[in-house]
Design a protein around this motif. Structure first.
Motif, PDB file in Angstrom:
ATOM      1  N   ASN A  12       0.829  -1.212   0.000  1.00 42.66           N
ATOM      2  CA  ASN A  12       0.000   0.000   0.000  1.00 42.66           C
ATOM      3  C   ASN A  12       0.860   1.258   0.000  1.00 42.66           C
ATOM      4  O   ASN A  12       0.557   2.229  -0.693  1.00 42.66           O
ATOM      5  CB  ASN A  12      -0.937  -0.002   1.214  1.00 42.66           C
ATOM      6  N   LYS A  40       0.690   2.292  16.301  1.00 38.75           N
ATOM      7  CA  LYS A  40      -0.372   2.318  17.334  1.00 38.75           C
ATOM      8  C   LYS A  40      -0.053   3.359  18.406  1.00 38.75           C
ATOM      9  O   LYS A  40      -0.855   3.580  19.321  1.00 38.75           O
ATOM     10  CB  LYS A  40      -0.501   0.943  18.017  1.00 38.75           C
ATOM     11  N   LYS A  52      -2.662   3.398  10.311  1.00 36.78           N
ATOM     12  CA  LYS A  52      -2.110   2.589   9.219  1.00 36.78           C
ATOM     13  C   LYS A  52      -1.258   3.478   8.323  1.00 36.78           C
ATOM     14  O   LYS A  52      -1.476   4.687   8.249  1.00 36.78           O
ATOM     15  CB  LYS A  52      -3.241   1.991   8.371  1.00 36.78           C
ATOM     16  N   ILE A  53      -0.316   2.851   7.617  1.00 36.53           N
ATOM     17  CA  ILE A  53       0.402   3.553   6.554  1.00 36.53           C
ATOM     18  C   ILE A  53      -0.193   3.095   5.227  1.00 36.53           C
ATOM     19  O   ILE A  53      -0.801   2.010   5.186  1.00 36.53           O
ATOM     20  CB  ILE A  53       1.925   3.272   6.618  1.00 36.53           C
ATOM     21  N   GLU A  65      -5.068   6.590   3.261  1.00 33.93           N
ATOM     22  CA  GLU A  65      -5.734   5.681   2.294  1.00 33.93           C
ATOM     23  C   GLU A  65      -4.974   5.738   0.964  1.00 33.93           C
ATOM     24  O   GLU A  65      -5.110   6.682   0.179  1.00 33.93           O
ATOM     25  CB  GLU A  65      -7.215   5.995   2.070  1.00 33.93           C
ATOM     26  N   LYS A 101      -8.932  -1.932  -4.650  1.00 33.37           N
ATOM     27  CA  LYS A 101      -9.082  -1.865  -3.193  1.00 33.37           C
ATOM     28  C   LYS A 101     -10.130  -2.837  -2.658  1.00 33.37           C
ATOM     29  O   LYS A 101     -10.086  -3.227  -1.495  1.00 33.37           O
ATOM     30  CB  LYS A 101      -9.408  -0.406  -2.809  1.00 33.37           C
TER      31      LYS A 101
END
Ligand code: GSH
Length: 199
Positions: A12, A40, A52-53, A65, A101
């Motif tokens: 991603n 986290k 998230k990355i 995203e 996705k």
């Protein structure tokens, strides 16, 4: 300079890294130590509350995203390539970005993740991800017959789908029978200023 919160094993994060490189936009990579749980922690959670990355920070503008970041970067830094002003072409680019996705990543990325990082995974889960991944690959392979790229010329649709397809064998999904996909991968890897996954 744009900051990209990144990790070398993340497909991603590779999507915006590849696009930024091909756009010739300078960026700084900030490696987030996922295996140590840095994403986290309090500091990173301020950057992305979804923990998230990838994330990009472009001046005051923060965005996460991966596939949405592709739309932003293409629009801002190269409105005439990687995307399109033509409503139909733009619609088809969005279609394949979202297909990536919803049909590619959740299956092929998960099969790879379980294979590489979760040795005691449930084999039934693995079977399901591989089967659904193969089903998405069949759709994509049939679409690519006689085409160089997913939509007309090279675009963010290709960048969105490429990483977890190219990495599919790491999740036990072989690409041997998908001849159109193999050719498409070669086409992507031959584009100007292509940046390989490991770089
Ligand atoms: N839908 C998100 C998914 C991002 C994602 O799952 N990133 C992974 C690395 S590839 C991550 O940060 N995982 C950490 C976690 O979920 O705890 C996107 O496309 O950006």
């Amino acid at each position: 300079m744009i900051k990209l919160y990144d990790h070398k094993l993340s497909g991603n994060a590779y999507k915006p890294r590849l696009l930024l490189h091909q756009l010739g936009v300078e960026f700084e990579r900030i490696i987030v130590e996922l295996f140590e749980g840095e994403h986290k922690g309090e500091e990173f959670t301020k950057v992305n509350p979804n923990q998230k990355i990838p994330v990009i920070v472009d001046g005051d503008f923060v965005m996460w995203e991966s596939n949405a970041i592709l739309f932003y970067l293409a629009k801002k830094y190269s409105p005439n390539s990687f995307t399109s002003d033509n409503p139909e072409t733009y619609g088809h680019i969005a279609q394949w970005v979202l297909f990536g996705k919803t049909s590619i990543d959740p299956n092929l990325a998960m099969a790879r993740y379980l294979t590489k990082f979760v040795p005691d995974h449930d084999p039934e889960d693995m079977k399901k991800f591989q089967m659904q991944g193969n089903s998405a690959l069949k759709t994509l392979d049939a679409h690519l017959k006689g085409k160089d790229f997913l939509v007309d010329s090279y675009s963010i649709a290709d960048i969105a789908c490429y990483p977890y397809i190219m990495l599919a064998p790491e999740g036990g999904v072989e690409l041997t029978n998908y001849l159109n996909i193999q050719k498409w991968i070669e086409n992507i890897e031959s584009t100007e200023n292509f940046l390989p996954f490991g770089d």
